[in-house]
Design a protein around this motif. Sequence first.
Motif, PDB file in Angstrom:
ATOM      1  N   PRO A  50       0.803  -1.205   0.000  1.00 64.21           N
ATOM      2  CA  PRO A  50       0.000   0.000   0.000  1.00 64.21           C
ATOM      3  C   PRO A  50       0.848   1.273   0.000  1.00 64.21           C
ATOM      4  O   PRO A  50       1.770   1.415   0.785  1.00 64.21           O
ATOM      5  CB  PRO A  50      -0.782  -0.111   1.306  1.00 64.21           C
ATOM      6  CG  PRO A  50      -0.031  -1.075   2.115  1.00 64.21           C
ATOM      7  CD  PRO A  50       0.648  -2.008   1.185  1.00 64.21           C
ATOM      8  N   GLY A  51       0.509   2.182  -0.911  1.00 69.38           N
ATOM      9  CA  GLY A  51       1.250   3.433  -0.967  1.00 69.38           C
ATOM     10  C   GLY A  51       0.910   4.326   0.200  1.00 69.38           C
ATOM     11  O   GLY A  51       1.702   5.182   0.604  1.00 69.38           O
ATOM     12  N   VAL A  52      -0.289   4.134   0.741  1.00 69.03           N
ATOM     13  CA  VAL A  52      -0.704   4.982   1.846  1.00 69.03           C
ATOM     14  C   VAL A  52       0.127   4.741   3.094  1.00 69.03           C
ATOM     15  O   VAL A  52       0.292   5.616   3.937  1.00 69.03           O
ATOM     16  CB  VAL A  52      -2.186   4.760   2.189  1.00 69.03           C
ATOM     17  CG1 VAL A  52      -3.060   5.669   1.380  1.00 69.03           C
ATOM     18  CG2 VAL A  52      -2.561   3.318   1.995  1.00 69.03           C
ATOM     19  N   LEU A  53       0.634   3.527   3.190  1.00 70.48           N
ATOM     20  CA  LEU A  53       1.382   3.238   4.404  1.00 70.48           C
ATOM     21  C   LEU A  53       2.854   3.483   4.153  1.00 70.48           C
ATOM     22  O   LEU A  53       3.577   2.616   3.708  1.00 70.48           O
ATOM     23  CB  LEU A  53       1.150   1.782   4.815  1.00 70.48           C
ATOM     24  CG  LEU A  53      -0.314   1.446   5.068  1.00 70.48           C
ATOM     25  CD1 LEU A  53      -0.468  -0.020   5.342  1.00 70.48           C
ATOM     26  CD2 LEU A  53      -0.841   2.246   6.242  1.00 70.48           C
ATOM     27  N   GLU A  54       3.283   4.683   4.370  1.00 70.55           N
ATOM     28  CA  GLU A  54       4.692   5.007   4.162  1.00 70.55           C
ATOM     29  C   GLU A  54       5.495   4.387   5.289  1.00 70.55           C
ATOM     30  O   GLU A  54       5.020   4.197   6.392  1.00 70.55           O
ATOM     31  CB  GLU A  54       4.875   6.521   4.208  1.00 70.55           C
ATOM     32  CG  GLU A  54       4.096   7.262   3.182  1.00 70.55           C
ATOM     33  CD  GLU A  54       4.674   7.076   1.799  1.00 70.55           C
ATOM     34  OE1 GLU A  54       3.943   7.278   0.842  1.00 70.55           O
ATOM     35  OE2 GLU A  54       5.859   6.692   1.714  1.00 70.55           O
ATOM     36  N   SER A  55       6.724   4.078   4.983  1.00 68.10           N
ATOM     37  CA  SER A  55       7.548   3.656   6.097  1.00 68.10           C
ATOM     38  C   SER A  55       7.747   4.897   6.963  1.00 68.10           C
ATOM     39  O   SER A  55       7.933   6.002   6.475  1.00 68.10           O
ATOM     40  CB  SER A  55       8.866   3.098   5.595  1.00 68.10           C
ATOM     41  OG  SER A  55       9.771   4.140   5.397  1.00 68.10           O
TER      42      SER A  55
END
Lengths: 530, 435
Positions: free
Chosen positions: B13-18
Amino acid sequence: MRLELRGITKRFGSLVANDHIDLTIEPGEIHALLGENGAGKTTLMNVLYGLTQPDEGQIVVDGEPVRFRTPGHAIRAGIGMVHQHFMLIPVFTVAENVMLGVERTKRLGFLDRRRARRDVQELSKRYGLAVDPDAVVEDLPVGVQQRVEIIKALLRQANVLILDEPTAVLTPQEIEDLFGVMRSLRDSGRSIVFITHKLKEVKAVADRITVIRRGRVVTTTTPAATEAELASLMVGRPVMLRVDKGPSRPGAPVLEVRDLRVLDDRGQTVVDGVTFGVRAGEIVAVAGVQGNGQTELTEAIMGLRPVAGGSIRVNGREMVGRSPREVLMAGVGYVPEDRQHDGLIVDFSVADNLILDMYHRPPFASGPSLRPRVVQESARQRSEEFDVRLTSIDDPASALSGGNQQKLVLARELSRPIQLFVAAQPTRGVDVGSTEFLHRRIVQQRDSGVAVLIVSSELDEVISLADRIAVMYRGRITGIVPPDTPREQIGLLMAGAGATGDGAVPPGRRPAASEGSVAVGEAEPTRRPR
Amino acid sequence: MSLSLDVRRLSRPGVLESLSRARARVVTRTRVIGALSVGLGVVMVLPFGLGTKAGEMALLGLAGTTTAVHVPDMPVPVRPVCLALGAVCILTGLALMPRPLSRKAGNRVLGGVLVLFVFCLISWAAAGSHMDLVGLGNDTLVRSIPLILGALAGILYERSGVINIAIEGQLLVGAFAGAIIGSAIGDLWLGLVGAAVSGALLGLLLGYFCLRYLVDQVIMGVVLDVFALGITNYLYDRLLVPYQNSLNSPSVFPNIAVPGLSSIPIIGPIFFDANILLYLCYILLIVVHVALFHTRWGLRVRAVGEHPLAADTVGIKVIATRYGNIILGGLIAGLGGAYFTIGSVGAFGKDISSGDGFIALAAVIFGGWRPAGALLAALLFGFADALQNILGILGAPIPSEFLLMAPYLATILAVAGLVGKVRPPGADGKPYVKS
């Protein structure tokens, strides 16, 4: 619902993808469609689902002949399909995806989101398909996305559910869960068509097995048949299921990767502090479900992707920051994951493809110009040596089958002096015959003292080729184990057990699937923020 | 066909950035906003504050023309106000830098600083004279009309997966058709219909080549822009100039003051005293938003724009949906074009839309492919345009080109990540071919 295919024939130009196929799906059975890649399974199912039209033949539902011109027709007749590549809208929620096409609406076409959500909840409860209706699909792990696809089909009252290679992207535990769901659906009277080329899975779950080879039905049998029998039916001749290799004699370390950190295209850490090594004369295979950082790992080693931290040494020389050509010339051979995209220039001739990384050097080049005669001569030799079946070395590489294309890539990479051989998914989409050949060549390389690094998401391949197995999960190596480790244990490593820090899934949270029960614990994103 | 889904991409998921990276981004973002605040504050203090004679006042008019209740002008002591507000901005900026702000808070601060800056800019420009603030507001809205309608058209196209570079051309043919029909037949409503239809026809041309013959959508859009410019120029020379009186002298839509609403002080004269096109904008903004995000039609359109193959497998007709949106969007863009002639000045002139279609396209992207966002972007561009106009009249010592540059500068900053990541529809610009 009883579904019959009678004499289905589908041609693509001169290729006969389906040749008078007869198949009967009884109500309440799991019917496996077993065949190699390219045997025509997917084409057959696309015909059944109305995505393509057969040239000849008939589809019969409960005794009535029908024609499916679009998927809409097939859906209305009670056929549901879970495609190999999921047909989900990544930015939509689960409920939105499930209702798309059969929307619940209030007046004036306004969406009734509450009812859609309830529909999902009901189905997910009834069949043990744990999923949150409000989650956005792209945030879900692949296994859960697959459940969404199944719910989608069930909502459309599918009586026959087609699962196209459903296990390719799942961990062994997720596969068990899926089998549980399949059995509970069967017990509720639906039939399931299970398309696969994996013998173990067929034996585990199918009630009947139809084997397809080169577009024809070979036979229909039961899971009582042995794996060897099924394999020879599938390929058309007896097959060696095990790779024939002696013990390895590892020498000096060739590849040393230390604390490697790599970001993906979106800037997320996908290789996270990976440390391992490959010695001369051994095969190390990286196992793991697709998308856990293996691709980025190989790309980083080859200099195709910038490294965010750590070191990669080949024969003691630092490779981080070097160009792909420098890495290749340091004695590394590389088979990329996607041969059509990265391994070959498919519009170029076979001969040209064979010199893609050597064209600038003698003997192929003299000064700024190529020496066509040398190129041709060496192409002829190599395609013979590597058993590339072709009509002419001047044909474009696109004219070759998947297996022959892969042999072509291997022929190019192995005809340079190399000390390290990196192969990503070396036999994906390759027929069994070519797979045997490719495996043999890889083992030969090992025996001649080359360090070999294989990345594969096929656990069978990993186990049969590797001298040591490194399991990757969420960018980390969760364990390096010998190949005689029990599959269950490797499976747990693939699901993150044994990982340090977060990402570890305690074994107790994934109960072995019994009939109709599914692990609920993993309805969370594969990648949580770190 | 490259429509197969990349499963790897989905599982990540792109929403969950590291977290560390997201934090780094917040820090840089906050620093940029802080630096911007300080920079603007310095401008407010130095040229605006200290550059004005002590004691000079600016009169900001809040009355408008149609208000029943008289609102007195607001006198602003330019120097102290600019100095004070400038200091506030500098201090805010400095206070901000060491501690990272959330995206939302950052945007609020940025918005606040920009408002203060614009207020000082206006006061400074109006020092020693009078500026009609309400008029400026109304002008902003009116100048935004073609941008809003053009952007709505762009949203409808791109949400269904068709890139529309031809908005400019649609505005132009809409303006032309509106003028010639409004003038020849003498019925403004027919002119409006004609404008809408001409926009849709140009859109159908785009659809025919891009959906049927799979011509690259961007290239085709540019071709249509050039085509629209060429054909309207030619017809202008050949028809409108020789027959100026009969073919190119339409009347214009009268201003309608909405009863009741228009007599609200300040708000009334800004929002509810304009011609029919502005009210059409209000309606269409709401309709498009609701239709896209809350109806079955919208769900299907967005599915087609994100992943047409998936839409096809659940029985949605991809090409038909795209044609539908091409027509709807074309109608709306054509209406936007009518603004230039029968919605404002009447007669058509060569290249009368002068690039507004491209600004509308920028508004689509700036606004994150959402009507509300596009509205904000369009208003920003419209405001810069209106301000530039009024400053020219006041004779402010600032080249009008600077202000005309402002919206583009804003776009570049926005696209460079200041506003935040925006993601286009997944299949935007990709033709759909059934295997």
